[in-house]
Design a protein around this motif. Structure first.
Motif, PDB file in Angstrom:
ATOM      1  N   GLN A 140       2.781   1.433  13.518  1.00 48.10           N
ATOM      2  CA  GLN A 140       3.141   0.141  12.934  1.00 48.10           C
ATOM      3  C   GLN A 140       2.107  -0.330  11.923  1.00 48.10           C
ATOM      4  N   ILE A 141       0.832  -0.262  12.294  1.00 45.37           N
ATOM      5  CA  ILE A 141      -0.227  -0.814  11.449  1.00 45.37           C
ATOM      6  C   ILE A 141      -0.548   0.109  10.283  1.00 45.37           C
ATOM      7  N   GLN A 142      -0.847   1.357  10.570  1.00 45.44           N
ATOM      8  CA  GLN A 142      -1.392   2.253   9.548  1.00 45.44           C
ATOM      9  C   GLN A 142      -0.338   2.859   8.633  1.00 45.44           C
ATOM     10  N   GLU A 143       0.886   3.009   9.107  1.00 47.45           N
ATOM     11  CA  GLU A 143       1.907   3.677   8.300  1.00 47.45           C
ATOM     12  C   GLU A 143       2.941   2.727   7.717  1.00 47.45           C
ATOM     13  N   PHE A 144       3.215   1.617   8.388  1.00 45.19           N
ATOM     14  CA  PHE A 144       4.255   0.706   7.916  1.00 45.19           C
ATOM     15  C   PHE A 144       3.684  -0.536   7.225  1.00 45.19           C
ATOM     16  N   ARG A 145       2.700  -1.187   7.848  1.00 41.25           N
ATOM     17  CA  ARG A 145       2.220  -2.467   7.321  1.00 41.25           C
ATOM     18  C   ARG A 145       1.064  -2.321   6.336  1.00 41.25           C
ATOM     19  N   LEU A 146       0.102  -1.467   6.646  1.00 36.52           N
ATOM     20  CA  LEU A 146      -1.085  -1.355   5.795  1.00 36.52           C
ATOM     21  C   LEU A 146      -0.769  -0.894   4.374  1.00 36.52           C
ATOM     22  N   PRO A 147       0.106   0.115   4.161  1.00 37.19           N
ATOM     23  CA  PRO A 147       0.413   0.494   2.769  1.00 37.19           C
ATOM     24  C   PRO A 147       1.003  -0.653   1.963  1.00 37.19           C
ATOM     25  N   ALA A 199      -5.678 -13.465   4.245  1.00 40.09           N
ATOM     26  CA  ALA A 199      -4.315 -13.101   3.862  1.00 40.09           C
ATOM     27  C   ALA A 199      -3.955 -11.702   4.355  1.00 40.09           C
ATOM     28  N   VAL A 200      -4.892 -10.760   4.235  1.00 36.69           N
ATOM     29  CA  VAL A 200      -4.641  -9.392   4.691  1.00 36.69           C
ATOM     30  C   VAL A 200      -4.419  -9.353   6.198  1.00 36.69           C
ATOM     31  N   VAL A 201      -5.265 -10.053   6.948  1.00 37.79           N
ATOM     32  CA  VAL A 201      -5.114 -10.076   8.407  1.00 37.79           C
ATOM     33  C   VAL A 201      -3.792 -10.731   8.800  1.00 37.79           C
ATOM     34  N   ALA A 202      -3.459 -11.851   8.156  1.00 39.08           N
ATOM     35  CA  ALA A 202      -2.197 -12.523   8.461  1.00 39.08           C
ATOM     36  C   ALA A 202      -1.007 -11.633   8.124  1.00 39.08           C
ATOM     37  N   HIS A 203      -1.106 -10.896   7.013  1.00 38.82           N
ATOM     38  CA  HIS A 203      -0.012  -9.997   6.622  1.00 38.82           C
ATOM     39  C   HIS A 203       0.169  -8.889   7.651  1.00 38.82           C
ATOM     40  N   LEU A 204      -0.931  -8.314   8.119  1.00 37.06           N
ATOM     41  CA  LEU A 204      -0.844  -7.255   9.120  1.00 37.06           C
ATOM     42  C   LEU A 204      -0.319  -7.788  10.456  1.00 37.06           C
ATOM     43  N   MET A 205      -0.596  -9.046  10.761  1.00 39.10           N
ATOM     44  CA  MET A 205      -0.152  -9.616  12.022  1.00 39.10           C
ATOM     45  C   MET A 205       1.320 -10.025  12.004  1.00 39.10           C
ATOM     46  N   LEU A 206       1.799 -10.522  10.860  1.00 35.71           N
ATOM     47  CA  LEU A 206       3.106 -11.181  10.821  1.00 35.71           C
ATOM     48  C   LEU A 206       4.159 -10.442  10.014  1.00 35.71           C
ATOM     49  N   ALA A 207       3.802  -9.333   9.370  1.00 36.66           N
ATOM     50  CA  ALA A 207       4.775  -8.610   8.537  1.00 36.66           C
ATOM     51  C   ALA A 207       5.654  -7.731   9.428  1.00 36.66           C
ATOM     52  N   ALA A 260      -5.111 -10.766  -5.910  1.00 35.71           N
ATOM     53  CA  ALA A 260      -4.791 -10.009  -4.696  1.00 35.71           C
ATOM     54  C   ALA A 260      -4.326 -10.938  -3.588  1.00 35.71           C
ATOM     55  N   ALA A 261      -5.063 -12.034  -3.361  1.00 35.91           N
ATOM     56  CA  ALA A 261      -4.684 -12.975  -2.300  1.00 35.91           C
ATOM     57  C   ALA A 261      -3.343 -13.626  -2.603  1.00 35.91           C
ATOM     58  N   PHE A 262      -3.104 -13.962  -3.868  1.00 36.23           N
ATOM     59  CA  PHE A 262      -1.848 -14.614  -4.262  1.00 36.23           C
ATOM     60  C   PHE A 262      -0.639 -13.745  -3.929  1.00 36.23           C
ATOM     61  N   VAL A 263      -0.689 -12.475  -4.287  1.00 35.77           N
ATOM     62  CA  VAL A 263       0.455 -11.593  -4.061  1.00 35.77           C
ATOM     63  C   VAL A 263       0.635 -11.302  -2.572  1.00 35.77           C
ATOM     64  N   VAL A 264      -0.455 -11.067  -1.849  1.00 37.65           N
ATOM     65  CA  VAL A 264      -0.334 -10.787  -0.417  1.00 37.65           C
ATOM     66  C   VAL A 264       0.266 -11.986   0.320  1.00 37.65           C
ATOM     67  N   LEU A 265      -0.219 -13.187   0.023  1.00 35.52           N
ATOM     68  CA  LEU A 265       0.328 -14.381   0.675  1.00 35.52           C
ATOM     69  C   LEU A 265       1.777 -14.626   0.257  1.00 35.52           C
ATOM     70  N   ALA A 266       2.076 -14.430  -1.022  1.00 38.28           N
ATOM     71  CA  ALA A 266       3.451 -14.627  -1.485  1.00 38.28           C
ATOM     72  C   ALA A 266       4.402 -13.645  -0.819  1.00 38.28           C
ATOM     73  N   ASP A 267       3.977 -12.395  -0.647  1.00 35.09           N
ATOM     74  CA  ASP A 267       4.824 -11.413   0.021  1.00 35.09           C
ATOM     75  C   ASP A 267       5.013 -11.762   1.490  1.00 35.09           C
ATOM     76  N   LEU A 268       3.968 -12.257   2.130  1.00 36.75           N
ATOM     77  CA  LEU A 268       4.088 -12.656   3.534  1.00 36.75           C
ATOM     78  C   LEU A 268       5.096 -13.786   3.701  1.00 36.75           C
ATOM     79  N   VAL A 269       4.985 -14.801   2.838  1.00 36.46           N
ATOM     80  CA  VAL A 269       5.887 -15.950   2.951  1.00 36.46           C
ATOM     81  C   VAL A 269       7.317 -15.557   2.566  1.00 36.46           C
ATOM     82  N   ALA A 270       7.464 -14.884   1.425  1.00 39.72           N
ATOM     83  CA  ALA A 270       8.805 -14.567   0.931  1.00 39.72           C
ATOM     84  C   ALA A 270       9.508 -13.538   1.804  1.00 39.72           C
TER      85      ALA A 270
END
Length: 361
Positions: A73-80, A39-47, A317-327
């Protein structure tokens, strides 16, 4: 309960010590960890603009020659945002596991007991009533004032519900009374939040409404960094408190006989749950149903009486990260993460109500 424990437990002996191991819980925990990593990798790739896996790894590792734009992009915008979602989900899920087991009621979650509503009240008071800056505050005041206000609101409402749910002169916790008082406290806090929104200007009120839905928009290290330092120690303490939860699953007399100090353990566990809920709410807003769904799922999948804290945290943790990615990024219209968790969690609440009715009929 004892037969269930014996059926799923194994005893491992190491260097003259006996340790109780739950193989099924270990497998579920490993699966939840793998799901979180994916989920974390997918979020960093697609957010945002889609990136390749190699670009994500390069942006995280920052080897020589990495484009500064990719690092930004990665360290300042997506990772936080990803870190905030993962920690918020873990905190809310563990908080729900603590309150459900202390109250012995699957409905006794932080959002039902007024804890997240109290945290929202404190945070909205800062967002709406404080003047100037983004969301009413700026700089260090935003990083310190909002968490303190949310924590104070959570402790005030959570502590009040707990005190009112105790039977006078005893250390017995009335589960049904706790839920009813919690619903009243939630209604009171929600009414006060609505009133406060009418006092602020349109910009701050709009920002507060978005935050109250449960959103990870605009998260940066200035806001996330201090909460990481708060959340991680609380999660570690909750892992150590797992033995208290297991002993508390017995009836009160048995728990006392096994050495559990009920008068001290229950307030401490509920205080820990309140602090975890406050930390999660500060990072992501009052994201609904995470505290209810994840502990129940962990307990069912692990086959244990008490949901393992590690598996519960990883699932949250996985639930919220995946939900944020989808939503936020995969739907045609971006939505706050709390909207999707509500859509997914509401059927679980309805199923619990019908299940309780069937048991009492």
């Amino acid at each position: 309960m004892s037969s269930s424990l014996l059926r799923n437990a194994r005893v491992a002996r190491l260097s003259g010590m006996s340790v109780v191991v739950y193989p099924r819980a270990l497998w579920v925990g490993c699966a939840a960890l793998l799901l979180l990593l994916l989920a974390v990798v997918a979020h960093l790739m697609l957010a945002g603009r889609p990136l390749g896996l190699d670009e994500v790894m390069m942006g995280l590792a920052d080897p020589p020659g990495t484009p500064p734009r990719l690092i930004l992009q990665i360290q300042e915008f997506r990772l936080p945002r990803t870190v905030a979602g993962a920690l918020a989900g873990a905190c809310l899920a563990v908080s729900g596991a603590l309150t459900q087991n202390v109250a012995r009621n699957p409905l006794a979650t932080p959002e039902i007991l007024g804890v997240t509503a109290g945290a929202s009240l404190g945070a909205v008071a800062v967002l709406v009533l404080a003047g100037g800056g983004h969301g009413g505050l700026s700089g260090a005041a935003a990083a310190v004032g909002l968490p303190l206000a949310a924590g104070a609101g959570a402790i005030l409402f959570g502590g009040g519900v707990f005190l009112l749910a105790m039977r006078r002169g005893q250390d017995v916790l009335d589960s049904n009374r706790m839920v009813l008082v919690g619903l009243g406290a939630t209604a009171l806090a929600t009414s006060l939040v609505t009133w406060m929104l009418t006092l602020g200007d349109v910009t701050n009120a709009s920002q507060a409404l978005t935050w109250m839905t449960g959103s990870l928009n605009g998260r940066d290290w200035a806001a996330v960094g201090p909460m990481v330092q708060v959340a991680l120690p609380l999660l570690l303490v909750s892992a150590a408190a797992g033995r208290w939860l297991l002993l508390g699953a017995f009836d009160d007399n048995t728990a006392r006989g096994l050495g559990l100090p009920l008068r001290q353990s229950r307030p401490l566990l509920l205080l820990l749950a309140v602090l975890l809920a406050a930390a999660g709410t500060v990072m992501a807003g009052p994201v609904a149903f995470v505290a209810m769904v994840c502990p129940l799922a962990a307990r069912q999948l692990c086959g244990t009486v008490v949901p393992p804290m590690a598996a519960t945290a990883l699932m949250g943790a996985a639930f919220v990260v995946l939900a944020d990615l989808v939503a936020g990024f995969l739907l045609p219209q971006a939505l706050p993460v709390g909207v999707l968790t509500t859509v997914l969690g509401a059927p679980v609440l309805i199923a619990l109500v019908f299940r309780a009715q069937r048991r009492t009929s």
